[in-house]
Design an enzyme around this catalytic site. Structure first.
Site, PDB file in Angstrom:
ATOM      1  N   LEU A  93      59.865  -8.053  23.257  1.00 30.29           N
ATOM      2  CA  LEU A  93      60.781  -8.251  24.751  1.00 30.29           C
ATOM      3  C   LEU A  93      59.861  -8.517  25.371  1.00 30.29           C
ATOM      4  O   LEU A  93      58.261  -8.391  24.924  1.00 30.29           O
ATOM      5  CB  LEU A  93      60.912  -6.921  24.976  1.00 30.29           C
ATOM      6  CG  LEU A  93      62.932  -5.933  24.962  1.00 30.29           C
ATOM      7  CD1 LEU A  93      62.851  -4.591  25.329  1.00 30.29           C
ATOM      8  CD2 LEU A  93      63.179  -6.635  24.979  1.00 30.29           C
ATOM      9  N   LYS A 123      62.073   3.626  26.190  1.00 30.28           N
ATOM     10  CA  LYS A 123      60.962   2.448  25.309  1.00 30.28           C
ATOM     11  C   LYS A 123      60.371   3.829  24.943  1.00 30.28           C
ATOM     12  O   LYS A 123      58.832   3.867  24.428  1.00 30.28           O
ATOM     13  CB  LYS A 123      59.716   1.266  26.054  1.00 30.28           C
ATOM     14  CG  LYS A 123      59.211   0.619  25.165  1.00 30.28           C
ATOM     15  CD  LYS A 123      58.725  -0.692  26.066  1.00 30.28           C
ATOM     16  CE  LYS A 123      58.582  -1.412  25.016  1.00 30.28           C
ATOM     17  NZ  LYS A 123      57.260  -1.437  23.517  1.00 30.28           N
ATOM     18  N   CYS A 436      25.014 -14.922  16.453  1.00 29.76           N
ATOM     19  CA  CYS A 436      23.916 -15.209  14.854  1.00 29.76           C
ATOM     20  C   CYS A 436      23.948 -16.016  14.796  1.00 29.76           C
ATOM     21  O   CYS A 436      25.767 -16.569  14.457  1.00 29.76           O
ATOM     22  CB  CYS A 436      24.638 -14.089  14.314  1.00 29.76           C
ATOM     23  SG  CYS A 436      23.221 -14.124  12.584  1.00 29.76           S
TER      24      CYS A 436
END
Length: 724
Positions: A93, A123, A436
């Protein structure tokens, strides 16, 4: 196996075959219930049914099949989570996070179609499940998966009391085929009870009701799932044969009549103002339903209007989810630490006093980068406001300065990598992330890259999880790790694996886990058992490594961890260039000209292949037999420029194999139908994409037409189109 196939017995009268099928189904149901400890008939009644079945098979021996209850020995039932294709795709949705977005959606819908009513429903924050009933009997339940293919969880779903095994036909005839969608969840009271039981048993409680529901549905033993107080509410219909609905609310009424669990909290309203009133009410009464909700779903009620509005590639345009603002809490920031990702990015994260927010307990939260820490002004020891963005990702919003007592201290970004000791630096001018630079041999980066290589979007090597990736990359006596970089993965041997011991790392923080009793770091011998012999998982690992060698080219590209190259870009590159060698040799301009790539991605690809040890990875994988080109690369590409949409279930092709077959011939598969679509391949239960193709006049092919497309090309396929 269908009822007719199962009954067999071509020499038996029809009524005998029908009774045989009924007995087989009924005995199977009772056997399952007995095994689950929930029988509904006595042993004597069960014996009478079995005796009747045996008499029928004695009289008509041709009805005896391997699948008959008379031929099966009672054995424990287990779940293997086999992959199953949904009859119709389960879509996502679109979300709205404020009223303006909701109103904009409603205006678009009303401008394109005559919308006269909306259906509003809660919901539920649960696990999406797909149920399939044939002739009213539950034959399969599956997780949502990727929307097309899910995992078979039928046995566990059958333990949910509210899910009927047989649909009720007393008030409304049941359809021949019915696919329904819904949410499985743990009510709040049940969740608290379950967690109390787990804690009393010395087991890890679930973080939130959704995890509890998902964990329960993924139990290998259905008897365990049966002890979990799961519930379910259905909210949609997929494939359906033998029934039709004019409105979403009409479908819900039918589902309820058939005995399926439908929420009584949904409402059909006429205006968007009434939609807003429903949304506002449950925002204020969010905890009233007794289960976790994270918003409201609004749907156009008229199904003919739904069809007219159609769908995008991922979501229906006739429905939207209104997400409530995430919950916020205050807790104490105990520390700020860093972890190192697969691209070398060093990311600060907060370690907090554990706190419950948005339904789950949170202990760690992202701080993104050093600049963000400074911008937010948080100090170690601060009381901080925490939220879960979208109810998913924990985030520190900022400090509560009034609660400071002077003991707080500033965070200092480390100057050297916490795992390999290399001096940190920014990758390029304008890059806010500290990285790094020891990308090849930093244990953290190698571990994360290796874990990525095995991910579902890359080579999909299930046995190479986070702990295994740690074991293969982390120096720990008595043996050094066997991988210098991921190029060595396909050259591993059993002898290299057996001596390896590894620290157990937390996948969220990359910190070593400790024994709760002794406080010592946990160390495991991951690949060998106590006798020093290979574990069973080692054989599976090598089988999966062998299978990975034949994966399509786009998966190889994803596995290489080239910055900005995800699955979508990788598919575009593979389709255009057909081989890794051609991609490696292409200029920035050539790469950027490919649809979906662009200059930033092109530059990243060129820079990746400029690195010697990156090219060495490719060389090692090639030597090991990893596929470096599309099948048939360099040969004719009969589907160049052809765009295909595949919908519904095909007998002779899975979704992935159909997609790969099209790509190998130079074609492109998309998820939505438009005027630019060359063909729509429609299998069983094709859904709205078929309707859209008919509306736009796009050629529609059945499976035989699809085979003609693959074997003879577009002209032959056009002659086989099913829509004139």
């Amino acid at each position: 196996m269908s009822t007719q196939e199962r009954a067999g017995g071509g020499d038996a009268p029809a009524e005998v075959r029908e009774r045989h099928a009924e007995l087989c189904q009924e005995i199977d149901d009772h056997s399952y219930r007995y095994y689950m400890g929930r029988p509904i008939v006595s042993d004597a009644e069960y014996d009478e049914l079995m005796a009747e079945l045996e008499r029928l098979e004695d009289r008509y021996p041709s009805m005896i099949t391997q699948d008959s209850p008379t031929q099966k020995v009672g054995a424990p039932i287990s779940v293997d989570f086999a992959a199953v294709e949904h009859l119709e795709r389960m879509q996502s949705l679109d979300n709205s996070f404020d009223v303006e977005e909701l109103l904009a959606w409603a205006r678009r819908a009303e401008n394109e179609a005559a919308v006269d009513a909306y259906l509003c429903e809660l919901k539920i924050d649960g696990l999406a499940v797909d149920l399939v009933y044939e002739k009213g009997r539950l034959i399969r339940a599956a997780t949502r998966g990727d929307g097309r293919v899910g995992e078979d969880i039928t046995l566990n779903v059958r333990t949910i009391d509210t899910v009927p095994e047989h649909l009720d036909s007393s008030t409304r005839a049941v359809p021949d085929l019915l696919e329904v969608r819904g949410e499985v969840f743990l009510p709040w009271d049940a969740f608290e009870t379950l967690n109390t039981q787990l804690a009393d048993d010395g087991k890890q409680p679930f973080a939130n009701p959704r995890n509890g529901a998902a964990g329960s549905l993924r139990q290998k033993d259905p008897r365990i799932a049966a002890t979990r107080p799961l519930d379910m509410l259905v909210h949609g219909v997929g494939a359906c044969e033998g029934a039709s609905f004019t409105h979403q609310s009409h479908a819900y009424e039918s589902l309820r009549d058939w005995g399926l669990p439908v929420s009584d909290l949904y409402r059909v309203v006429r205006t968007i103002d009434e939609v807003r009133a429903y949304v506002d009410y449950y925002h204020e009464h969010r905890h009233d339903p007794g289960y976790e909700i994270d918003g409201v779903v609004v749907k156009v009620d008229d199904i003919s209007v739904q069809r007219r509005l159609g769908s995008t590639s991922r979501a229906p345009r006739w429905a939207i989810a209104y997400k409530y603002p995430p919950q916020e809490v205050t807790t104490t920031l105990l520390d700020i630490r860093v972890n190192v990702g697969r691209t070398g990015r060093v990311t600060p994260y907060g370690v907090m006093e554990p706190v419950r927010v948005a339904g789950s307990e949170v202990e760690f939260a992202t701080l993104h980068n050093a600049n963000e820490v400074q911008r937010k002004g948080v100090l170690i020891g601060d009381a901080v406001v925490l939220r879960k963005a979208g109810d998913v990702i924990p985030e520190i919003l900022g400090p509560v300065p009034d609660r400071r007592d002077g003991s707080e201290r500033e965070f200092a970004m480390p100057t050297h990598c916490p795992e390999c000791g290399t001096e940190l630096g920014q990758q390029r001018e304008g890059d806010v992330d500290v990285r790094c630079p020891n990308s090849r041999s930093c244990p953290a980066q190698l571990r994360e890259r290796l874990f990525h290589v095995a991910s579902r979007k890359a080579f999909d090597i299930e046995e190479l999880g986070y702990v295994a990736a740690t074991a293969l990359t982390q120096p720990l006596e008595p043996a050094d790790p066997p991988l210098r970089d991921e190029g060595d993965l396909f050259h591993l041997t059993v002898d290299q694996l057996l001596p390896i011991r590894s620290l157990v790392l937390d996948p969220d923080t990359s910190e070593p886990k400790t024994d709760p009793d002794t406080g010592e770091q946990k160390v495991v011998s991951f690949f060998a058992n106590q006798q020093g012999e290979p574990k069973k998982t080692v054989e599976k690992l090598f089988e999966q490594l062998e299978e990975a060698k034949s994966k399509p080219l786009w998966r190889v590209l994803v596995a290489l961890s080239i910055r900005h190259v995800g699955p979508s870009v990788a598919e575009d590159l593979a389709r255009h260039f057909q081989s890794l060698d051609r991609i490696a040799e292409a200029s920035e301009d050539e790469l950027a000209s490919v649809e979906g790539v662009g200059p930033t991605v092109a530059r990243s690809i060129v820079e990746w292949f400029d690195v010697d040890w990156h090219r060495e990875i490719v060389r090692k994988w090639r030597e090991a037999g990893v596929r470096m080109a599309e099948k048939g690369a360099g040969g004719p590409r009969p589907l160049d420029g052809v765009t295909v949409v595949v919908t519904g279930s095909l007998d002779g092709h899975s979704r992935d194999s159909a997609k790969e077959a099209i790509a190998e011939r130079g074609g492109k598969v998309t998820g939505s139908v438009s005027k630019k679509t060359s063909f729509v391949v429609a299998g069983e239960s094709p859904g709205s994409k078929y309707d859209k193709a008919i509306e736009l006049g796009v050629p529609v092919l059945d499976e035989s037409g699809f085979d003609a497309l693959l074997e003879k090309g577009p002209d032959a396929a056009n002659e086989r189109r099913v829509n004139g």
